[in-house]
Design a protein around this motif. Sequence first.
Motif: not given
Length: 339
Positions: A135-145, A161-167, A331-334
């Motif tokens: 794949f060509d996309q930027q790979p990220l490990l993600t989680t959500w809770f 992980y860093a918090r990147v988005r709130e829902f 949502e959290w990413h690293k």
Amino acid sequence: RGMSNAATALLPTPPAVPGLWFRTFRDETDLPAIVALMRAADAANGETMVASIDRVRNHYRNMTRIDPREDVVLCFVGDRLVANSVIEWADTSYGERHFNSMGAVHPDWRGHGIGTVMMARNEVRLRAVAAGLTFDQQPLLTTWFQDGDSGAAALARARGYARVREFHHMVRPTMAAIATPPLPDGLEIRPLTRELLPRYWAAMCESFRDHFGSWDASESAYRSWIESPNFDLELQVVAFDGDEIAAGIHGAIDPIENREHAYQRGWVEPIFTRRPWRRRGLASALIGRTLALLRERGMTSAQLHVDAENANQALGLYARHGFEVESSSSEWHKPLENT
């Protein structure tokens, strides 16, 4: 205990809890215990959605890119299921591939290090999955809770992980004073037939390609949607411009959730408008009609989820229709290569 190699080979040293053991998902006989675990964890985290056997079975039968017998891990103490985890991956419309780790630990068994070893196992497995893909996309490990799960937040931070988005979970507490703005000129509401469902799904998938995160447009995701126990064709409110589907709202009623919480609350989501019909008040017109339809079905409140940073000002739109923020999740990413 029949610990499977798939479950244990990637685990770091498990915590020293007497009677602790792991295995992967076997078959649908595991679902009652999984549902009970999900209910307990959700209640502790402030999640009002209620897991049901039918809904979880539908999800497991239609998983898109994983094999639950390898990628769903169950953790037991004696004969009691105390935690589980699942992985998946998906592509976003903005050039990222998300390798996602999800899990739940029963509130009685938090603080013992179980979530830590299961997330570590998931990350090793996800890196192996990524290594086997092109794949060509930027790979990220993600989680959500849920933001109410302070232990999960501490675990995510500890693992980089860093918090990147709130829902937000938003609730309209009553069905009084529903506003039903007029439809834009040339558009009309028409019933959605089963024959139109593939076109409706395609329109929804097209719309959500513009949104944050990923949207699974696969055939199995489509099956999961239409085979959901709460899918009701008559609660789909769809705007047409001639033969074109311009926008729609997926209304739903979950009788199990309503019974468990002793309320009568309907769902008003997902909400989508295709690009050529945006900025014309169409979503607002459909929200009013969906609320009125739910009220006709006996609902006394309504709910939805929203991206707090939605580029189309969805948060303000829903607030104008009487929805209030009740709880939040994140949502959290690293980077994938981080340890």
